[in-house]
Write an enzyme that holds these catalytic residues in place. Structure first.
Site: not given
Length: 499
Positions: A243-244, A84
């Protein structure tokens, strides 16, 4: 490949590497296959750290071309996720306005506190629900306004890194919600941009595109990309592009809809948190500097960033430069053999964000705090692992206090889930059972959101059932929690000392 398989491509970029992976879906199970892996990392240009996004795009196109040659029209969808915070600016005609800065560049130092003198922390948190980190997109924009106002004036479109890659694939300009929530100018209540906050900071908003929901269909590939890659029929979807967000969607929990489990997405950063149905904007969440990041199905990820395995990655880099070429497995063995609890650090001390020499920074911290200075590679790495486990345990307790919900188990996913020593340390430090794996939770979440968007699978719980069926999960129960009581007290003292 089974002739009935449909292929969903997952493009997953982390701060250290990227890869293109195929998800082979037969209607019941999803099998992952790596097609192309490439290195990543900041590039230093005139004293600043940038992302070479053009090289990253070339590597992605290479990986998609490999997929096209292998699977052809069986490829039905493509999705991208990345880290992010960082962003790209495009002109109206689609020109890239400079190489984007990495979040480890020094230009934002001091801007967080300066900004909070203009707009109180409580007001910023009420409008964004985001944790205060000096590299947040908000402070990066302020730095650009200070140093290069002409670039913001010329910019027509602001895109986060995965959105830029989606633009490369499709030509569509939009920012996906889960990554938008990492900027610290996205409003969790309206699920739109916090333009009033940007206005109060005299930052432009004309270049902010629409925010799109995870699972949205963006369209087909650009004609030029389709010709070069040999993929003509695939549709591009926005998974949880942070991605998290994808990793949490890929957690193999049986407890979807409950708040008694936590996750640690363990990689360069460690993201420690819980899945909640609504953003938590309480004074307690602000005081603990937790963040509310978007998830799928309208959920939020109440979490805290912890420095993570960056500590060990940078130690390894220094060891390599000194001619000691240990691989990560060797470093874990050295750490396991080193004396326990000799030295501890606060992983989130600012000196560890981007040091030239991580071992030197750790030793300096230990000297300043009157602890034994780590005198070997194993001692340094063990210090990192023990400190991370204690930090994870501390954050879990904070989250319990804020949600009022006891946490019974912890799921560790991502590359760090392979580290059995750190997994056991986490179980012992927290006093909770740890389920570790899968390593590829992020890609599972990415490709399963694509499959779900196409109507091939139903609920989030069903998605997680597919991940569970893939295997690769290990259980770690606390075995020596009593030995962590005194180190925890020392760690708490270090935390208090550094504020």
């Amino acid at each position: 490949m089974n002739t009935t398989d449909q292929i969903h491509l997952g493009i997953d970029l982390g701060a250290e590497s990227g890869r293109v992976m195929a998800g082979l879906w037969n209607g019941k199970t999803m099998r992952l296959e790596e097609l192309h892996r490439f290195s990543n990392g900041g590039v230093e240009i005139a004293g600043s750290l940038r992302w070479d996004v053009l090289r990253l795009w070339a590597e992605i196109e290479c990986g998609v071309t490999i997929a096209g040659h292998r699977f052809g029209d069986a490829i039905v969808s493509i999705g991208v996720d990345t880290w992010g915070v960082d962003y790209v600016l495009l002109s109206k005609s689609g020109e890239l306005l400079g190489l984007p800065y990495t979040h480890r560049d020094a230009r934002t130092h001091g801007l967080l506190e300066q900004t909070c003198r203009r707009v109180p922390r409580a007001e910023i948190f009420a409008q964004t629900g985001a944790q205060f980190l000096e590299f947040n997109t908000l402070y990066q924009l302020i730095a650009t306004q200070r140093d290069h106002p002409e670039i913001l004036g010329e910019a027509d479109t602001f895109l986060m890194i995965p959105d830029f890659l989606n633009w490369c694939l499709t030509g569509v300009r939009g920012v996906e919600f889960t990554n938008a929530t990492t900027t610290q100018f996205c409003n969790p209540a309206t699920r739109g941009w916090a333009t009033s906050l940007l206005d109060s900071l005299e930052l432009p908003t004309h270049f902010l595109p629409p925010i799109i929901e995870p699972g949205s269909q963006l369209g087909g590939l650009r004609d030029t990309v389709a010709r070069r890659t040999g993929i003509g029929k695939a549709q591009v979807f926005a998974p949880a592009t942070h991605d998290t967000g994808s990793a949490v969607a890929g957690v193999p929990t049986r407890r979807t809809g409950r708040a008694d489990w936590a996750y640690i997405s363990s990689g360069t950063w460690s993201l420690v948190g819980v899945e909640v149905t609504d953003a938590i904007l309480t004074p307690a969440a602000l005081a603990r500097n937790l963040t509310n990041e978007g998830g799928i199905d309208g959920t939020y990820r109440l979490l805290k960033n912890v420095m993570g395995l960056w500590l060990v990655q940078r130690c390894k880099r220094s060891f390599d430069a000194a001619g000691k070429g240990f691989d990560y497995a060797e470093l874990v063995r050295l750490a396991e053999a080193a004396p326990a609890f000799r030295s501890l650090i606060n992983p989130d001390d600012p000196r560890f964000l981007s040091p030239a020499d991580m071992p030197a920074a750790i030793r300096e911290y230990c000297r300043e705090t009157s602890q034994p200075v780590p005198d070997s590679e194993g001692a340094l790495v063990r210090c990192c692992f023990e400190s991370l486990a204690l930090m994870y345990a501390r954050v879990i307790v904070w989250i319990e206090e804020i949600t009022g919900q006891p946490i019974e188990v912890i799921h560790i996913v991502g590359g760090g889930s392979r580290n059995a020593l750190l997994n056991q340390f986490t179980a012992d430090a927290s006093g909770r059972t740890v389920f570790a794996g899968p390593v590829e939770a992020t890609v599972f979440g990415n490709v399963l959101v694509q499959a779900r968007a196409r109507g091939e699978i139903g609920s989030l719980d069903e998605m997680r059932g597919v991940v569970r069926a893939s295997g690769g999960v290990q259980q770690f129960d606390p075995v020596q929690p009593a030995k962590w009581v005194e180190p925890r007290a020392r760690f708490d003292g270090l935390w208090a000392r550094k504020g």
